[in-house]
Design a protein around this motif. Structure first.
Motif, mmCIF file in Angstrom:
data_model
loop_
_atom_site.group_PDB
_atom_site.id
_atom_site.type_symbol
_atom_site.label_atom_id
_atom_site.label_comp_id
_atom_site.label_asym_id
_atom_site.label_seq_id
_atom_site.Cartn_x
_atom_site.Cartn_y
_atom_site.Cartn_z
ATOM 1 N N ARG A 289 38.308 45.260 37.322
ATOM 2 C CA ARG A 289 37.507 46.435 36.943
ATOM 3 C C ARG A 289 36.084 46.354 37.500
ATOM 4 N NH1 ARG A 289 40.197 45.267 32.095
ATOM 5 N NH2 ARG A 289 38.307 44.629 31.002
ATOM 6 N N HIS A 290 35.937 45.702 38.656
ATOM 7 C CA HIS A 290 34.655 45.580 39.346
ATOM 8 C C HIS A 290 33.579 45.016 38.421
ATOM 9 C CE1 HIS A 290 36.873 48.915 41.390
ATOM 10 N NE2 HIS A 290 36.574 48.174 42.441
ATOM 11 N N SER A 291 33.973 44.044 37.605
ATOM 12 C CA SER A 291 33.071 43.471 36.598
ATOM 13 C C SER A 291 32.640 42.069 37.008
ATOM 14 C CB SER A 291 33.763 43.429 35.237
ATOM 15 O OG SER A 291 33.050 42.615 34.337
ATOM 16 N N PRO A 292 31.340 41.831 37.251
ATOM 17 C CA PRO A 292 30.881 40.465 37.567
ATOM 18 C C PRO A 292 31.218 39.444 36.471
ATOM 19 C CG PRO A 292 29.221 42.061 38.205
ATOM 20 C CD PRO A 292 30.267 42.821 37.437
ATOM 21 N N PRO A 293 31.052 39.780 35.183
ATOM 22 C CA PRO A 293 31.451 38.792 34.163
ATOM 23 C C PRO A 293 32.935 38.441 34.221
ATOM 24 C CG PRO A 293 30.009 40.437 33.195
ATOM 25 C CD PRO A 293 30.358 40.935 34.562
ATOM 26 N N LEU A 294 33.799 39.455 34.450
ATOM 27 C CA LEU A 294 35.227 39.153 34.574
ATOM 28 C C LEU A 294 35.509 38.311 35.808
ATOM 29 C CD1 LEU A 294 37.077 42.452 33.523
ATOM 30 C CD2 LEU A 294 37.050 40.258 32.327
ATOM 31 N N LEU A 295 34.768 38.565 36.883
ATOM 32 C CA LEU A 295 34.930 37.757 38.093
ATOM 33 C C LEU A 295 34.565 36.303 37.817
ATOM 34 C CD1 LEU A 295 35.386 37.470 41.176
ATOM 35 C CD2 LEU A 295 32.955 38.032 41.467
ATOM 36 N N LEU A 296 33.433 36.070 37.172
ATOM 37 C CA LEU A 296 33.020 34.704 36.854
ATOM 38 C C LEU A 296 34.034 34.033 35.923
ATOM 39 C CD1 LEU A 296 29.179 35.226 36.319
ATOM 40 C CD2 LEU A 296 30.312 34.128 38.259
ATOM 41 N N GLY A 297 34.517 34.782 34.940
ATOM 42 C CA GLY A 297 35.514 34.219 34.025
ATOM 43 C C GLY A 297 36.811 33.882 34.738
ATOM 44 N N THR A 298 37.217 34.744 35.686
ATOM 45 C CA THR A 298 38.449 34.486 36.434
ATOM 46 C C THR A 298 38.319 33.255 37.304
ATOM 47 O OG1 THR A 298 39.031 36.842 36.441
ATOM 48 C CG2 THR A 298 40.031 35.460 38.145
ATOM 49 N N VAL A 299 37.183 33.129 37.993
ATOM 50 C CA VAL A 299 36.958 31.953 38.842
ATOM 51 C C VAL A 299 36.960 30.686 37.995
ATOM 52 C CG1 VAL A 299 35.255 30.791 40.290
ATOM 53 C CG2 VAL A 299 35.751 33.219 40.652
ATOM 54 N N VAL A 368 37.054 36.243 45.270
ATOM 55 C CA VAL A 368 35.606 36.273 45.521
ATOM 56 C C VAL A 368 35.305 37.151 46.732
ATOM 57 C CG1 VAL A 368 33.617 34.869 46.175
ATOM 58 C CG2 VAL A 368 35.200 34.037 44.435
ATOM 59 N N ASP A 369 36.109 37.011 47.783
ATOM 60 C CA ASP A 369 35.912 37.834 48.979
ATOM 61 C C ASP A 369 36.095 39.314 48.660
ATOM 62 O OD1 ASP A 369 35.614 38.172 51.935
ATOM 63 O OD2 ASP A 369 37.673 38.891 51.754
ATOM 64 N N SER A 370 37.026 39.635 47.775
ATOM 65 C CA SER A 370 37.236 41.024 47.372
ATOM 66 C C SER A 370 35.967 41.597 46.747
ATOM 67 C CB SER A 370 38.396 41.106 46.380
ATOM 68 O OG SER A 370 38.618 42.429 45.956
ATOM 69 N N ALA A 371 35.303 40.801 45.908
ATOM 70 C CA ALA A 371 34.054 41.251 45.293
ATOM 71 C C ALA A 371 32.957 41.395 46.342
ATOM 72 C CB ALA A 371 33.628 40.271 44.211
ATOM 73 N N VAL A 372 32.876 40.452 47.264
ATOM 74 C CA VAL A 372 31.859 40.521 48.323
ATOM 75 C C VAL A 372 32.050 41.775 49.161
ATOM 76 C CG1 VAL A 372 31.040 39.405 50.431
ATOM 77 C CG2 VAL A 372 31.493 38.022 48.407
ATOM 78 N N GLN A 373 33.303 42.049 49.554
ATOM 79 C CA GLN A 373 33.575 43.237 50.357
ATOM 80 C C GLN A 373 33.256 44.516 49.586
ATOM 81 O OE1 GLN A 373 34.164 42.999 53.549
ATOM 82 N NE2 GLN A 373 34.138 40.773 53.287
ATOM 83 N N HIS A 374 33.491 44.486 48.279
ATOM 84 C CA HIS A 374 33.181 45.654 47.449
ATOM 85 C C HIS A 374 31.690 45.960 47.506
ATOM 86 C CE1 HIS A 374 33.029 48.374 43.992
ATOM 87 N NE2 HIS A 374 32.065 47.619 43.518
ATOM 88 N N TYR A 375 30.858 44.950 47.323
ATOM 89 C CA TYR A 375 29.416 45.182 47.301
ATOM 90 C C TYR A 375 28.851 45.433 48.690
ATOM 91 C CZ TYR A 375 29.562 43.998 42.395
ATOM 92 O OH TYR A 375 29.846 44.011 41.062
ATOM 93 N N ARG A 376 29.620 45.150 49.713
ATOM 94 C CA ARG A 376 29.234 45.523 51.072
ATOM 95 C C ARG A 376 29.719 46.918 51.445
ATOM 96 N NH1 ARG A 376 30.453 40.047 54.689
ATOM 97 N NH2 ARG A 376 28.630 38.848 53.987
ATOM 98 N N GLY A 377 30.412 47.568 50.505
ATOM 99 C CA GLY A 377 30.889 48.917 50.753
ATOM 100 C C GLY A 377 32.214 48.985 51.479
ATOM 101 N N ARG A 378 32.918 47.842 51.545
ATOM 102 C CA ARG A 378 34.200 47.815 52.236
ATOM 103 C C ARG A 378 35.337 47.417 51.295
ATOM 104 N NH1 ARG A 378 31.015 45.076 56.261
ATOM 105 N NH2 ARG A 378 32.006 43.092 55.740
ATOM 106 N N GLY A 379 35.121 47.544 50.009
ATOM 107 C CA GLY A 379 36.156 47.170 49.060
ATOM 108 C C GLY A 379 37.284 48.179 49.014
ATOM 109 N N ALA A 380 38.468 47.731 48.584
ATOM 110 C CA ALA A 380 39.646 48.593 48.437
ATOM 111 C C ALA A 380 39.916 49.390 49.711
ATOM 112 C CB ALA A 380 39.482 49.532 47.249
#
Length: 397
Positions: A289-299, A368-380
């Motif tokens: 859900r494009h959530s940084p806290p969920l990303l950190l928890g998943t990692v 992690v790369d998925s999140a990086v690409q999202h914030y670079r405007g290339r996600g999904a």
């Protein structure tokens, strides 16, 4: 004394990892078992009509191996195939017509919806167009299947019998993905294993369960439920559309079943790591859900569950700590043991099981790369389109 405290702390971390594996083994819906196959089938006296909807964008490479299998369905009732050419540039629509003329079988209609409006993913816009074409035939069921999925001749018959026999509004099968290259052997079985861990199949089909998921490559959907749940309009912006579809159906009071397929296969190759990387990373952050806290928890969770056991074995051996190495080895053994059924299902060598931590580390990096690409405007991004996250899309009405 200086080394005792770190060793003791790491021992407790390893114990937590082992406890997590014991819980996953016994309390997560037995996700690791691969015996969830089509439920009770009951052949109806009168077979309901079915329309097969196939969204396709630049699928000329795989269509010759998949579309003829749909046209050749041995179905006792009325059935028809609608392939929706979603702006292809490789002649997908023309090839589909040629395959239909060559192979015969079920009637084929090829349509084209044009570019999706803002707020729609291309696939769901194509599905919407296909369902609209099918609605004129007044089918009782819709089979939503991807252009890279090959079906055994009795696939449609078995799906309909299972839906009738179990009273399900959705019957979905996780197609057996291709496993031929070295990277496919390492990554693909783990992909299905991780999916089942997130969405235990046994929980999905249980009456009253809130767990909802489907496999987008093969979804038999009751047409009345599609209208009641407003599919696909209600999920028009969903990148992970199969899970969103199942949630919409359950939210509308419907019943969903998901299991592994025996003779429904994906013919799409992923020969290189980069191909598999793009497959996973394009939707991994959307899953969170494009959530940084969920990303950190998943990692953190992936590291604790999958990486700590092998690190504990190596670190315990290096430090001369038998308890750390022993607990780590036990957790690693439980992990590998839960992976064995999936390797057997994919007919892969069982020595791949201890390599699951390495594969999990790859998935961690993909996420992690998925999140990086999202914030670079290339996600999904998929086949020339990049989709905004749902909260950035204006709602209709």
């Amino acid at each position: 004394m200086g080394q005792t405290a770190p060793v003791s702390a790491f021992l407790w971390i390893t114990v937590v990892s082992l406890a997590a594996w014991c819980w996953l083994l016994l309390c997560q819906g037995f996700f690791w078992r691969t015996d969830v196959r089509l439920p009770l089938r009951r052949e109806p006296e009168v077979w309901p009509s079915v329309c097969v909807v196939v969204p396709a964008r630049d699928e000329a490479a795989v269509l010759p191996a998949s579309l003829p299998s749909l046209l050749a369905q041995d179905y006792p009732g009325r059935a028809e195939v609608f392939l929706v050419d979603d702006g292809s540039t490789d002649g997908t629509g023309e090839l589909a017509r040629a395959l239909s003329e060559r192979h015969g079988g079920l009637p084929l209609t090829v349509g084209s919806p044009g570019e999706p409006p803002v707020g729609w993913t291309g696939k769901l816009w194509a599905v919407r167009h296909g369902i609209a074409l099918a609605r004129a035939r007044e089918p009782e069921y819709l089979l939503l299947t991807d252009a890279d999925i090959a079906h055994a001749p009795d696939s449609l018959r078995e799906l309909v019998a299972a839906a009738r026999g179990g009273g399900f509004d959705v019957v979905s099968q996780m197609a057996r993905l291709r496993v031929e290259s070295r990277w496919e052997r390492l990554v693909v079985p783990a992909f299905v294993y991780f999916f089942a861990q997130l969405y235990p199949f046994r929980w999905i089909g249980r009456p009253g369960s809130r767990t909802a998921a489907a496999a987008g490559g093969c979804v038999l959907l009751r047409a009345g439920m599609a209208e009641k749940a407003r599919i696909p309009d209600a999920i028009r912006h969903a990148v992970i559309d199969d899970v969103a579809l199942a949630r919409a159906v359950k939210g509308a009071g419907g019943r969903v079943w998901l299991g592994l397929a025996d003779r429904v296969d994906s013919v799409r190759p992923y020969p290189r790591l980069g191909d598999l990387w793009r497959m996973v990373s394009r939707s991994a952050y959307a899953q969170l859900r494009h959530s940084p806290p969920l990303l950190l928890g998943t990692v953190a969770g992936l590291a604790l569950v999958y990486l700590v056991p092998p690190v504990a074995v190596l670190a315990g051996a290096a430090a001369g700590s038998a308890p750390v190495a022993g607990v780590g080895a036990l957790a690693w053994a439980v992990m590998a043991g839960t992976y064995l059924p999936m390797l057997r299902y994919y007919r892969q060598p069982l020595w791949l099981a201890p390599l699951l931590p390495y594969t999990a580390f790859l998935y961690l990096l993909m996420t992690v790369d998925s999140a990086v690409q999202h914030y670079r405007g290339r996600g999904a991004a998929w086949k020339g389109r990049t989709y905004a996250r749902p909260d950035a899309v204006p709602d209709e009405g």
